[in-house]
Scaffold this motif. Structure first.
Motif, short mmCIF file in Angstrom:
data_model
loop_
_atom_site.label_atom_id
_atom_site.label_comp_id
_atom_site.label_asym_id
_atom_site.label_seq_id
_atom_site.Cartn_x
_atom_site.Cartn_y
_atom_site.Cartn_z
N LEU A 105 -5.86 -7.92 -2.15
CA LEU A 105 -6.44 -6.68 -2.67
C LEU A 105 -5.52 -6.06 -3.71
O LEU A 105 -5.97 -5.56 -4.73
CB LEU A 105 -6.67 -5.69 -1.53
CG LEU A 105 -7.94 -5.81 -0.70
CD1 LEU A 105 -7.99 -4.69 0.33
CD2 LEU A 105 -9.18 -5.78 -1.58
N MET A 115 -7.02 0.20 -3.78
CA MET A 115 -6.56 0.36 -2.40
C MET A 115 -7.16 1.59 -1.72
O MET A 115 -7.27 1.64 -0.50
CB MET A 115 -5.03 0.44 -2.36
CG MET A 115 -4.30 -0.78 -2.90
SD MET A 115 -4.76 -2.34 -2.11
CE MET A 115 -3.96 -2.17 -0.53
N SER A 156 -16.76 -6.20 0.64
CA SER A 156 -15.97 -6.56 -0.54
C SER A 156 -16.87 -6.85 -1.74
O SER A 156 -16.59 -6.40 -2.86
CB SER A 156 -15.10 -7.79 -0.24
OG SER A 156 -14.20 -7.53 0.81
N LEU A 199 -13.73 -1.33 3.32
CA LEU A 199 -13.72 -2.78 3.59
C LEU A 199 -13.37 -3.06 5.05
O LEU A 199 -13.87 -4.03 5.64
CB LEU A 199 -12.71 -3.48 2.67
CG LEU A 199 -12.85 -3.25 1.17
CD1 LEU A 199 -11.86 -4.13 0.42
CD2 LEU A 199 -14.26 -3.54 0.70
N TRP A 247 -10.18 2.31 -1.79
CA TRP A 247 -11.47 1.86 -1.27
C TRP A 247 -11.32 0.96 -0.05
O TRP A 247 -12.31 0.60 0.59
CB TRP A 247 -12.23 1.11 -2.36
CG TRP A 247 -12.62 1.98 -3.52
CD1 TRP A 247 -11.79 2.49 -4.48
CD2 TRP A 247 -13.93 2.46 -3.84
NE1 TRP A 247 -12.50 3.24 -5.38
CE2 TRP A 247 -13.82 3.24 -5.02
CE3 TRP A 247 -15.18 2.29 -3.26
CZ2 TRP A 247 -14.92 3.86 -5.61
CZ3 TRP A 247 -16.28 2.91 -3.84
CH2 TRP A 247 -16.15 3.69 -5.01
N SER A 248 -10.08 0.59 0.29
CA SER A 248 -9.87 -0.37 1.38
C SER A 248 -10.39 0.10 2.74
O SER A 248 -10.83 -0.74 3.54
CB SER A 248 -8.38 -0.73 1.48
OG SER A 248 -7.58 0.40 1.78
N TRP A 286 -5.24 -8.66 2.61
CA TRP A 286 -4.66 -7.35 2.30
C TRP A 286 -3.75 -7.45 1.07
O TRP A 286 -3.78 -6.59 0.20
CB TRP A 286 -3.89 -6.85 3.51
CG TRP A 286 -3.35 -5.46 3.39
CD1 TRP A 286 -2.05 -5.08 3.31
CD2 TRP A 286 -4.11 -4.24 3.31
NE1 TRP A 286 -1.94 -3.72 3.20
CE2 TRP A 286 -3.18 -3.18 3.21
CE3 TRP A 286 -5.47 -3.96 3.33
CZ2 TRP A 286 -3.58 -1.85 3.11
CZ3 TRP A 286 -5.87 -2.63 3.24
CH2 TRP A 286 -4.93 -1.59 3.13
N SER A 310 0.81 -1.22 0.00
CA SER A 310 0.00 0.00 0.00
C SER A 310 0.85 1.27 0.00
O SER A 310 0.58 2.20 0.75
CB SER A 310 -0.94 0.00 1.21
OG SER A 310 -0.20 0.01 2.43
#
Length: 448
Positions: A391, A402, A430, A408, A404-405, A388, A115
């Motif tokens: 994704l 990422m 998700s 989630l 939008w994580s 993770w 990330s």
């Protein structure tokens, strides 16, 4: 995993730090390790803010604060509440909780974190250059969706609650874009969130999104470590202010208060600051409920298996069923809320309108005991680390996925929730996010 441990090499300093706490301050073994571990991950979260999306570190730090620091304070003060207290001794509680939390973090380290915000920023800029109106559409849609709540069937309200959070995704896109109006829009969205929290007396969304968006703010402002620590201290005081006020504030508005709620909240906060109740509360319940979620885990440890046999994985199976099967295939599947598990596995009663979760650590112990509970937390860490990393693999299809994580993980990062809640949120969020991105791509050709 070895590469991840090298990247997290500072964690090895928890060992000498724990020895210092043990030798100089007389703090017993597992407690000293837990406190050192907590301090390390708080600094880790602050350090990574502005460079990555440190959701797993944030999960670890929040759990450590609520399961280790809160109980430690409770063990070492003279406040005795009739219900909110530690039900087992420190030398029984810490040897389970500290290894359980460390096991969770070790499980996540088997998978690499991709990330990096610079990489993500490049992808966002490409997207916004191509679709400059997209952030504004997301913000406006997210702001309008809550007004549809009264027209939405109860079965769909969770879906629309998740959809309302796309406004934060929109402002994160704007923060990356460098557009001159990004800060007014960001402050406007956060102000709407604050006003909504004050109106309802529920502050979870405000606190969670303040934490989840700070890493993007820190990147845009290029904050130094010192400034991030200063902001973190200010955030702690804000959280303490909310905690000190919300019980009295909720009592007043639930009694039918019809005046200006912002003025009421502000007045109560200023009164608490002027009287010193924020840092020196007079209400025992107020002090115990601020930070310590370990009292629930300790209640589980006292109750089981002496009064209730270990569940043997039954609540885990129920959680999997609730998250993975639609209700028409499993009409009796478990609902989120935690009330039933709390009363069964702690032996404590709750009011008719009260719901509490026993947390993942508490649920691990309730199902498998101390050793099995530590193994359960390790397996949960493996799953979170795998998820993770997975994704990131989908960014080949959806380049800015990422961003939008946070949606989630909105409920997953909370340390007080139990397995059925966190897994249910993770899976359904998700499905919703991927379905939304797939639909947008198919309908308009936008590869978000």
């Amino acid at each position: 995993m070895l590469n991840n441990l090298k990247e997290e090499k500072g964690i090895f300093w928890t060992v000498p730090a724990a020895l210092v706490l043990n030798l100089v301050f007389g703090i017993q073994g597992w407690t000293s390790i837990g406190l050192a571990f907590t301090f390390f991950y708080i600094l880790q979260v602050i350090r990574k803010m502005g460079h990555t999306i440190p959701i797993i570190d944030l999960m670890t730090a929040l759990a450590a604060l609520q399961w280790i620091v809160g109980p430690y304070i409770d063990y070492h003060n003279d406040v005795n509440h009739y219900k909110y207290f530690m039900y087992v001794p420190e030398e029984v509680y810490m040897p389970f909780v500290v290894p359980a939390l460390i096991a969770f973090r070790l499980g996540t380290l088997f998978f690499k974190d991709y990330s990096d915000l610079e990489n993500i920023g490049q992808r966002v800029n490409q997207l916004i250059n191509k679709y400059p109106k997209l952030p504004y559409i997301l913000v406006v849609a997210g702001l309008l969706i809550p007004y549809l709540n009264s027209f939405i069937p109860p079965a769909l309200r969770f879906v629309f609650f998740l959809l309302s959070n796309i406004k934060y995704v929109g402002v994160i896109y704007l923060l990356f874009s460098g557009k001159p109006n990004r800060w007014p829009v960001f402050m406007g969205v956060m102000s709407v969130t604050a006003l909504g929290s004050i109106a309802s007396g529920m502050f979870h969304d405000l606190l969670l999104w303040a934490m989840l968006t700070f890493t993007f703010v820190a990147r845009e402002l290029k904050l130094t470590m010192g400034r991030k620590i200063l902001v973190s201290i200010l955030a702690v005081f804000m959280a303490m202010t909310i905690q000190s006020v919300k019980h009295e504030y909720r009592s007043i508005i639930h009694a039918g208060y019809g005046g200006n709620k912002v003025a009421l909240f502000t007045g109560l906060a200023m009164d608490n600051w002027s009287t010193g109740r924020i840092v020196n509360p007079t209400n025992e319940e107020e002090m115990n409920a601020r930070l310590n979620q370990g009292w629930i885990i300790s209640a589980v440890m006292k109750h089981m298996p002496h009064y209730e046999p270990y569940a043997g994985g039954s609540t885990i199976i129920e959680g999997l069923e609730a998250a993975l099967l639609p209700r028409f295939l499993a009409p009796n599947k478990k609902k989120a809320g935690g009330r039933e598990n709390f009363m069964k596995y702690t032996g404590l009663q709750l009011g008719d309108n009260t719901s509490m979760g026993i947390s993942l650590a508490g649920e691990g112990y309730a199902n498998y005991g101390a050793y099995g509970g530590v193994l359960f937390m390790f397996c949960w860490g493996l799953f979170i680390g795998w998820f993770w990393q997975k994704l990131f693999t989908f960014t080949a299809i959806y380049p800015t996925l990422m961003i939008w994580s946070p949606i989630l993980f909105l409920q997953v990062i909370k340390a007080e929730t139990e397995f059925v809640v966190v897994l249910n949120h993770l899976i359904k969020a998700s499905v919703l996010v991927f379905g939304l991105l797939w639909g947008i791509r198919r309908q308009w050709g936008v590869r978000i």
